[in-house]
Design an enzyme around this catalytic site. Structure first.
Site, short mmCIF file in Angstrom:
data_model
loop_
_atom_site.label_atom_id
_atom_site.label_comp_id
_atom_site.label_asym_id
_atom_site.label_seq_id
_atom_site.Cartn_x
_atom_site.Cartn_y
_atom_site.Cartn_z
CE1 TYR A 20 14.66 -29.91 12.31
CE2 TYR A 20 14.57 -30.96 14.48
CZ TYR A 20 14.16 -29.96 13.60
OH TYR A 20 13.21 -29.05 14.02
CD GLU A 93 7.45 -30.69 10.55
OE1 GLU A 93 7.74 -30.42 11.71
OE2 GLU A 93 7.36 -31.86 10.12
C1 SIN Z 1 12.06 -32.52 11.21
O1 SIN Z 1 11.82 -33.71 11.25
O2 SIN Z 1 12.97 -32.08 10.47
C2 SIN Z 1 11.23 -31.52 11.98
C3 SIN Z 1 10.74 -32.00 13.28
C4 SIN Z 1 9.74 -33.13 13.21
O3 SIN Z 1 8.78 -33.03 12.43
O4 SIN Z 1 9.90 -34.12 13.93
#
Ligand code: SIN
Length: 187
Positions: A20, A93
């Protein structure tokens, strides 16, 4: 990165991951297939601190996390990956995000699959929380880290969401505020 077609993985070992934020536009991992997708009960918010990508420990940037919100719908991209991809994603992450299991609705077929999203909850050490829009925009404009400027993270995300036809008010308003403030700085 494009799908990894070099081998045929065992279908029962595959997992869906819902992206997301930067996982929508920075796809530095192999995947078997991907689809536009959504989750319900969660809202995308620029409330997480970034010590390792778009900021530093002494000047953390602001990046997105998911906040529980009844009836909210968050659209993004789902990737079907082999289990070893989690090693890379867990490292990427690592600053406050945890894997969370949730149902993902795939587009355009509407099929619901079980999957995983990286969520940085309010109790994590890097959580920043809400702030007035202009303050968040100022914050984003002054931060940068090993993965680039915080401004680029936001604007790339806004572009990526536009490409999948998603009008995320929070992201669009923040992007507009950042562009307005940076124009003010140039004058
Ligand atoms: C994601 O992109 O799903 C997690 C948050 C990010 O790494 O920006």
């Amino acid at each position: 990165m494009s799908p990894d077609n070099t081998s045929s993985p065992d279908a029962s070992s595959l997992h869906w991951v819902f992206g997301y934020g930067s996982l929508i536009y920075k796809v530095d991992f192999p995947f078997v297939q991907c689809a536009h997708a959504s989750i319900t009960g969660w809202a995308r918010r620029f409330w997480q601190g970034s010590h390792d990508h778009r900021g530093t420990p002494s000047a953390p940037g602001r990046v997105v996390t998911l906040i529980p919100q009844a009836r909210a719908r968050c659209r993004g991209v789902a990737y079907q990956v082999e289990p070893q991809v989690f090693e890379h994603l867990d490292f990427r992450e690592k600053n406050g995000y945890q894997r969370r299991s949730l149902p993902i609705r795939l587009e355009p077929c509407g099929a619901q699959v079980s999957g995983t999203a990286y969520v940085a909850d309010t109790a994590n050490h890097a959580f920043l929380g809400d702030a007035p829009l202009a303050e968040m925009a100022r914050h984003i404009l002054r931060c940068a880290g090993p993965s680039g400027s915080n401004r680029d993270y936001l604007l790339q995300l806004a572009d990526a969401l536009r490409m999948i036809g998603e009008e995320d008010e929070h992201v669009l308003e923040l992007a507009a505020a950042v562009l307005e403030q940076s124009m003010g700085e140039e004058c």
